[in-house]
Design an enzyme around this catalytic site. Sequence first.
Site, short mmCIF file in Angstrom:
data_model
loop_
_atom_site.label_atom_id
_atom_site.label_comp_id
_atom_site.label_asym_id
_atom_site.label_seq_id
_atom_site.Cartn_x
_atom_site.Cartn_y
_atom_site.Cartn_z
N ARG A 64 0.77 -1.15 0.03
CA ARG A 64 0.11 0.01 0.12
C ARG A 64 0.87 1.23 -0.06
O ARG A 64 2.17 1.12 0.19
CB ARG A 64 -0.92 0.33 1.36
CG ARG A 64 -0.10 0.17 2.57
CD ARG A 64 -1.05 -0.17 3.88
NE ARG A 64 -2.26 0.81 3.81
CZ ARG A 64 -2.11 2.00 4.32
NH1 ARG A 64 -1.03 2.73 5.00
NH2 ARG A 64 -3.48 2.65 4.41
N LEU A 65 0.24 2.31 -0.29
CA LEU A 65 0.77 3.61 -0.26
C LEU A 65 -0.14 4.47 0.62
O LEU A 65 -1.39 4.29 0.36
CB LEU A 65 1.23 4.54 -1.64
CG LEU A 65 2.46 4.03 -2.45
CD1 LEU A 65 2.14 4.55 -3.84
CD2 LEU A 65 3.54 3.96 -1.82
N ASP A 66 0.30 5.29 1.61
CA ASP A 66 -0.66 6.01 2.27
C ASP A 66 -1.61 6.92 1.68
O ASP A 66 -1.27 7.39 0.54
CB ASP A 66 0.11 6.88 3.33
CG ASP A 66 1.30 6.20 4.38
OD1 ASP A 66 0.65 5.15 4.76
OD2 ASP A 66 2.04 6.59 4.58
N PHE A 67 -2.66 7.21 2.24
CA PHE A 67 -3.55 8.18 1.68
C PHE A 67 -3.19 9.47 0.97
O PHE A 67 -3.14 9.85 -0.22
CB PHE A 67 -4.89 8.62 2.66
CG PHE A 67 -5.88 9.39 2.26
CD1 PHE A 67 -6.92 8.85 1.47
CD2 PHE A 67 -5.73 10.71 2.48
CE1 PHE A 67 -7.90 9.71 1.08
CE2 PHE A 67 -6.82 11.57 2.08
CZ PHE A 67 -7.96 10.89 1.30
N THR B 47 0.50 9.83 -0.10
CA THR B 47 1.40 9.47 -0.62
C THR B 47 1.03 9.17 -2.12
O THR B 47 0.14 8.29 -2.38
CB THR B 47 2.27 8.27 -0.02
OG1 THR B 47 2.31 8.63 1.26
CG2 THR B 47 3.47 8.04 -0.76
#
Length: 242
Positions: A100-103, A105
Amino acid sequence: MERLQKVIAHAGVASRRKAEKMITEGKVTVNGKVVKELGTKVSPNDDVEVEGVPLTKEAPVYYLLYKPRGVISSVKDDKGRKVVTDYLPDVEERIFPIGRLDFDTSGILLLTNDGEFANLLMHPSHEVDKVYIVKTKGIPEDEQLKRFKKGVTIEGETFKAVHTKVLSADAKKNSAIIQVILHEGKNRQIRKMFEGLGYPVDKLKRERYGSLTLQGLNAGDYRPLKPHEIKQLRQMAEENVK
């Protein structure tokens, strides 16, 4: 014949570990019968259902998405926010993000329906370079950044970076642009590392994953991975997994 949990993982329904839990909880049927034995093997002719949903025997697909900021790295969101699969509306297969990538990012995110491939890349020892560009509030000293290579412990969890480098600094705006290379990918890792030094992250982008880059893509664009790219990623991960 393959183990049931491997077949479920390969279909992209869940990781192998989660598939094992589903089996032992009686959520999986083979040819209409509940199966709870983890050693069960099935053939392509067997009908497997997970929580009442038949496994679709899809061909594996692999995509690279330039994830924009403000998007959830998931296939659905109970708050109605935009998710990464919204950007691949023409893909019919049941794909999901690898990691995942943060919201907040942006950058490279891989999606697939191949659970085994995803689990291989997410293995903590796979050592595939993930290159990030970080804009910080404040300008860290080189000596401070060197601590990342040794590892910093925040709230009982240790975070490490393979490499860090200040690309530019703006004394007037009191900000810096820093390249960070990770092998691991813990939740909000880079933000926690820099906040631990007293330099909050203003912007964060993953610009390279292994040999993959964002070349030719704008935020929200996606493309299928080429066969040699898939092979290269698999080889990199398999060489390093202990």
